[in-house]
Design a protein around this motif. Structure first.
Motif, PDB file in Angstrom:
ATOM      1  N   TYR A 147     -64.922  72.623 -27.856  1.00 19.61           N
ATOM      2  CA  TYR A 147     -63.645  72.832 -28.533  1.00 19.61           C
ATOM      3  C   TYR A 147     -62.622  73.449 -27.582  1.00 19.61           C
ATOM      4  CZ  TYR A 147     -60.170  74.916 -31.635  1.00 19.61           C
ATOM      5  OH  TYR A 147     -58.988  75.287 -32.231  1.00 19.61           O
ATOM      6  N   VAL A 193     -59.897  68.705 -34.616  1.00 17.34           N
ATOM      7  CA  VAL A 193     -61.228  69.100 -35.062  1.00 17.34           C
ATOM      8  C   VAL A 193     -61.431  70.489 -34.481  1.00 17.34           C
ATOM      9  CG1 VAL A 193     -63.696  68.700 -34.808  1.00 17.34           C
ATOM     10  CG2 VAL A 193     -62.163  66.783 -35.261  1.00 17.34           C
ATOM     11  N   GLY A 205     -70.011  73.317 -35.743  1.00 13.12           N
ATOM     12  CA  GLY A 205     -69.837  72.477 -36.921  1.00 13.12           C
ATOM     13  C   GLY A 205     -69.642  71.009 -36.637  1.00 13.12           C
ATOM     14  N   HIS A 206     -69.415  70.641 -35.352  1.00 17.77           N
ATOM     15  CA  HIS A 206     -69.191  69.240 -35.002  1.00 17.77           C
ATOM     16  C   HIS A 206     -69.964  68.893 -33.732  1.00 17.77           C
ATOM     17  CE1 HIS A 206     -65.893  68.696 -37.927  1.00 17.77           C
ATOM     18  NE2 HIS A 206     -65.563  69.934 -37.616  1.00 17.77           N
ATOM     19  N   THR A 207     -70.194  67.619 -33.548  1.00 12.50           N
ATOM     20  CA  THR A 207     -70.792  67.172 -32.291  1.00 12.50           C
ATOM     21  C   THR A 207     -69.745  67.250 -31.188  1.00 12.50           C
ATOM     22  OG1 THR A 207     -70.217  64.869 -32.761  1.00 12.50           O
ATOM     23  CG2 THR A 207     -72.393  65.631 -33.483  1.00 12.50           C
ATOM     24  N   ASP A 208     -70.189  67.351 -29.945  1.00 10.12           N
ATOM     25  CA  ASP A 208     -69.263  67.545 -28.834  1.00 10.12           C
ATOM     26  C   ASP A 208     -68.191  66.466 -28.771  1.00 10.12           C
ATOM     27  OD1 ASP A 208     -70.884  69.666 -28.287  1.00 10.12           O
ATOM     28  OD2 ASP A 208     -71.570  68.934 -26.323  1.00 10.12           O
ATOM     29  N   GLU A 257     -66.760  64.726 -30.971  1.00  9.66           N
ATOM     30  CA  GLU A 257     -65.730  64.773 -32.009  1.00  9.66           C
ATOM     31  C   GLU A 257     -64.551  65.643 -31.579  1.00  9.66           C
ATOM     32  OE1 GLU A 257     -67.447  64.460 -36.355  1.00  9.66           O
ATOM     33  OE2 GLU A 257     -68.749  65.780 -35.174  1.00  9.66           O
ATOM     34  N   TYR A 258     -64.826  66.759 -30.906  1.00  7.01           N
ATOM     35  CA  TYR A 258     -63.739  67.607 -30.416  1.00  7.01           C
ATOM     36  C   TYR A 258     -62.881  66.858 -29.408  1.00  7.01           C
ATOM     37  CZ  TYR A 258     -66.535  71.424 -32.411  1.00  7.01           C
ATOM     38  OH  TYR A 258     -67.248  72.230 -33.263  1.00  7.01           O
ATOM     39  N   ARG A 260     -63.367  73.472 -36.347  1.00  6.64           N
ATOM     40  CA  ARG A 260     -64.429  74.393 -36.772  1.00  6.64           C
ATOM     41  C   ARG A 260     -65.565  74.374 -35.767  1.00  6.64           C
ATOM     42  NH1 ARG A 260     -64.889  76.902 -41.425  1.00  6.64           N
ATOM     43  NH2 ARG A 260     -63.367  75.518 -42.402  1.00  6.64           N
ATOM     44  N   THR A 261     -65.931  75.563 -35.294  1.00  6.96           N
ATOM     45  CA  THR A 261     -66.989  75.660 -34.298  1.00  6.96           C
ATOM     46  C   THR A 261     -67.856  76.887 -34.566  1.00  6.96           C
ATOM     47  OG1 THR A 261     -67.481  75.846 -31.936  1.00  6.96           O
ATOM     48  CG2 THR A 261     -65.411  76.836 -32.670  1.00  6.96           C
ATOM     49  N   THR A 304     -60.822  63.636 -31.059  1.00  5.62           N
ATOM     50  CA  THR A 304     -59.640  63.959 -31.862  1.00  5.62           C
ATOM     51  C   THR A 304     -58.623  64.790 -31.087  1.00  5.62           C
ATOM     52  OG1 THR A 304     -60.892  63.870 -33.925  1.00  5.62           O
ATOM     53  CG2 THR A 304     -58.826  65.099 -33.956  1.00  5.62           C
TER      54      THR A 304
END
Length: 322
Positions: A135, A73, A78-81, A83-84, A75-76, A87
């Motif tokens: 990220y 993951v 673009g995601h909740t913490d 999720e980085y 894209r930053t 994954t």
């Protein structure tokens, strides 16, 4: 021989598949991803979520096989913490466990320049990482997980970690694509300065370097920043895009005291073209990454920056950059 590409349906994975098929046409290329894409028969697609244990049924796996770990993951913003971390960290653990289980000795891991953190200072491979985003933190931890895997058998296991700058080319749909369409649509303005350094590399160059390092690996763990050396300033990037694609545009400069409030307003309207305060702030800070170690590695670049943009345009029938 098998090549396993986690995240193989993505931008870099697609270009690597094309190159592997060209260089090693008899090899089996397995695309391990949650998004199906066989690249027109060039790869064998297997559904694989790296957040869970990797089990490949009916695949004959040998210690001579190679893993390219691209699944992430990324894209930053673009995601909740979480999720980085879920994954990128758990994925690294499961990929290394897969390699351990089958005795695979070679892994190429695509990290990021995000572990360096956002700052104007020049970043070399020896620079102490100070990531300041979820990220960047997750990618640094993932690097360490891969390094632990290699350290369990220092003599036999080979790990290449690449930290690419902005990767551009056909199918990117990211920063360079947005920049091109912004210039073309008279919507891009220099955000407070023209000398912001934006380290970058052409995707075809990146995957060629990965294969080069598989054949020219000197020690157990090798870490490389992947970028043109020296890195280019935003004005150089814009002017090269204009020259190659024949755009006649004057790109104005907008002061930060105007830009940031405008980005807030645009963000409230749904962030067209991806414009939002966090992304604009990223544009205003240099990614000043040193690529000297790569340039001194013996690898010979196939493209100058201008040639890379021209090749990207050619891949789109010289109609646009996308």
């Amino acid at each position: 021989m098998n090549y396993f590409i986690t995240g193989g349906s993505g931008f870099i994975g697609t270009h690597l598949t094309n190159l592997l098929k060209e260089v090693y046409p008899q090899s089996n290329i397995y695309n391990l991803d949650i998004v199906e894409n066989s690249q027109n028969g060039k790869a064998i697609y297997i559904y694989c979520d790296v957040r869970t244990t990797i089990n490949l049924n009916n695949v004959e796996i040998t210690p001579d096989d190679v893993i390219f770990n691209f699944a992430a993951v990324h894209r930053t913003p673009g995601h909740t913490d979480h999720e980085y971390f879920e994954t990128n960290i758990r994925g690294a653990e499961n990929v290394c466990a897969f390699a351990e289980r089958y005795g695979i000795k070679k892994i190429v891991f695509t990290s990021s320049i995000a572990p360096y953190g956002a700052a104007e200072d020049l970043k070399e491979e020896t620079t102490l990482p100070t990531p300041n985003t979820p990220y960047g933190i997750s990618k640094l931890v993932a690097e360490k997980i891969h390094a632990v895997w290699q350290a369990k058998d220092i003599q036999e296991r080979q790990l290449t970690i690449v930290r690419p700058g902005v990767v551009f080319g056909k199918g990117e749909n990211g920063n360079f694509t947005r920049l091109y369409w912004g210039i073309r649509g008279h919507k891009f303005m220099y955000p407070s300065r023209k000398d912001t350094i934006k380290a970058c590399i052409y995707v075809k160059e990146l995957v060629r370097f990965m294969l080069y390092k598989l054949e020219h690996h000197e020690q157990g763990v090798e870490l490389y920043n992947c970028t043109f050396e020296p890195a280019y300033a935003i004005e150089q990037i814009v002017e090269t895009m204009k020259k190659v694609t024949g755009m006649k545009r004057t790109v104005p400069l907008i002061p930060a005291w105007i830009l940031m409030p405008a980005a807030v307003i645009v963000g409230c309207l749904g962030a067209p073209m991806g414009i939002c305060p966090a992304r604009v702030k990223k544009l205003m800070i240099s990614t000043n990454i040193c690529g000297k170690k790569l340039s001194d590695s013996g690898y010979k670049f196939h493209y100058t920056f201008e040639e890379a943009i021209a090749d990207w345009s050619k891949d789109n029938d010289n109609q646009y950059l996308k």
